[in-house]
Design an enzyme around this catalytic site. Structure first.
Site, PDB file in Angstrom:
ATOM      1  N   ALA A   1       0.802  -1.226   0.000  1.00 45.80           N
ATOM      2  CA  ALA A   1       0.000   0.000   0.000  1.00 45.80           C
ATOM      3  C   ALA A   1       0.836   1.278   0.000  1.00 45.80           C
ATOM      4  CB  ALA A   1      -0.970  -0.024   1.184  1.00 45.80           C
TER       5      ALA A   1
ATOM      6  N   GLN B   1       4.609 -14.088  -1.471  1.00 53.21           N
ATOM      7  CA  GLN B   1       5.306 -12.870  -1.057  1.00 53.21           C
ATOM      8  C   GLN B   1       6.043 -13.052   0.266  1.00 53.21           C
ATOM      9  OE1 GLN B   1       2.083 -12.962  -2.122  1.00 53.21           O
ATOM     10  NE2 GLN B   1       1.500 -11.091  -3.207  1.00 53.21           N
TER      11      GLN B   1
ATOM     12  N   ASP C   1      -4.325  -2.734   3.251  1.00 52.12           N
ATOM     13  CA  ASP C   1      -4.481  -2.048   1.977  1.00 52.12           C
ATOM     14  C   ASP C   1      -5.606  -1.030   2.021  1.00 52.12           C
ATOM     15  OD1 ASP C   1      -2.761  -3.475  -0.369  1.00 52.12           O
ATOM     16  OD2 ASP C   1      -3.195  -4.835   1.281  1.00 52.12           O
TER      17      ASP C   1
ATOM     18  N   ASN D   1      -6.670  -6.721   3.858  1.00 50.89           N
ATOM     19  CA  ASN D   1      -5.239  -7.035   3.750  1.00 50.89           C
ATOM     20  C   ASN D   1      -5.103  -8.318   2.932  1.00 50.89           C
ATOM     21  OD1 ASN D   1      -2.476  -6.363   4.512  1.00 50.89           O
ATOM     22  ND2 ASN D   1      -2.510  -8.269   5.660  1.00 50.89           N
TER      23      ASN D   1
END
Length: 345
Positions: free
Chosen positions: A46, A185, A226, A236
């Site tokens: 973000a 990630q 986010d 999120n």
């Protein structure tokens, strides 16, 4: 190193799709190239997206042939990913200065970049102090999902930035990073960042997180955001909601860490947050290798929404909101930023 920056008339950013195998910096000279980088997650997170949005408008102001083309380019960037409010915020902040010319737009974008660095330092301080108060001043094991470190910002990061501050204080026993399917990630990015900072860490299969919380393997869960709705509901990376449920059952603090710019008071609850639905190929393949039979479809929400009643606290760069104590975003006014470790006198 910086995740994203403005260098000699172009946007430069680390291509996160190539990590951890290699570090490659992309030099983007058009907004179309930046939009493509945002959509394929070469840049993500973000805060980093907020900076990308602002720098993208500056790029458009210098390269597009006229005002209409500039605004069209800015709008294409604004729509590149719908869930993260920071991207649209960064675009809007920079676009507001378009009548004053490209140089004014760039100054605003660079100010947003520099402000993000200060915000991440402050979140680290607020978050580390909160955890010390919740769990006692002792080395802590924290669990996290996705990537919320410097790669998700300009430098340092949000939730992982809190872990870094704990590490610098000698108070991080271990970081447990969920791998974060389907794009890994946590495995590719968070583990890479933890190794670079010299912090003890291990990877966890996504579905094992709640069970490990139940067995007492972590003292706290730290996630980024986010978008945070007005009531505290938090969007999120998908998998956050399961961790929140596991943390509540286990009595483990569940803490959201995000800058003030991620709070969207215009969205009353999480029900109003648009959730990005990504390509099924991300699920049925892994880096070009097929995992499922041909023709298999997939549901692939990039994010989920954690209800505010499962969140212990929201940490921003200017305040801590203890949702577990009945506080709300409306009832706790923003305060001063905290100085990071290199800024203390």
């Amino acid at each position: 190193m910086r995740t994203i920056d403005w260098v000699d008339g172009a946007v430069e950013l680390i291509d996160q799709t190539l990590l951890p195998e290699r570090v490659e910096v992309l030099r983007l000279r058009t907004v179309a190239d930046l939009v493509a980088a945002v959509r394929r997650l070469a840049v993500r997170g973000a805060p980093a997206l907020g900076v990308a949005g602002a720098l993208g408008v500056a790029l458009a102001a210098y390269t597009e042939p006229g005002p209409e083309a500039v605004r069209a380019a800015a709008e294409s960037l604004r729509r590149a990913r719908p869930t993260a409010v920071n991207l649209a915020w960064g675009v809007d902040q920079a676009a507001a200065l378009l009548p004053e010319g490209p140089d004014a737009v760039l100054r605003r974008a660079l100010a947003i970049r520099d402000d993000d660095v200060e915000a991440c330092l402050s979140m680290g301080e607020y978050g580390a102090d909160l955890l010390a108060g919740l769990t006692g001043t002792r080395p802590l094991t924290v669990m996290t999902v996705c990537n919320t470190g410097g790669l998700a910002a300009v430098e340092r990061g949000t939730a992982l930035g809190v872990a870094q501050t704990l590490h610098e204080r000698g108070l991080l026993a271990e970081a447990l990073a969920l791998e974060t399917r389907p794009l890994l990630q946590g495995a590719r990015l968070t583990a890479w960042e933890l190794a670079r900072m010299g912090a003890p860490h291990r990877l966890v299969v996504d579905s094992a997180g709640p069970f490990l919380l139940a067995r007492g393997h972590a003292d706290a869960v730290l996630i980024g955001a986010d978008r945070i709705a007005a009531d505290g509901d938090t969007a999120n990376k998908v998998g956050s909601y399961a961790l929140a449920l596991g943390a509540r059952r286990a009595g483990v603090p569940f803490v959201v860490v995000a800058p003030e710019t991620t709070i969207d008071m215009a969205t009353p609850t999480g029900a109003g947050i648009e959730i990005e639905d990504r390509d099924a190929e991300e699920v049925v393949t892994l880096r070009g290798h097929r995992l499922a039979p041909e023709g298999t479809g997939a549901l692939n929400p990039a994010f989920d929404v954690t209800p505010h009643d499962l969140i212990t606290a929201i940490v921003t760069d200017r305040r801590v909101i203890r949702l577990d104590k009945g506080e709300s975003l409306a009832s706790v006014p923003p305060g001063p930023r905290r100085a990071g470790p290199s800024e203390r006198v």
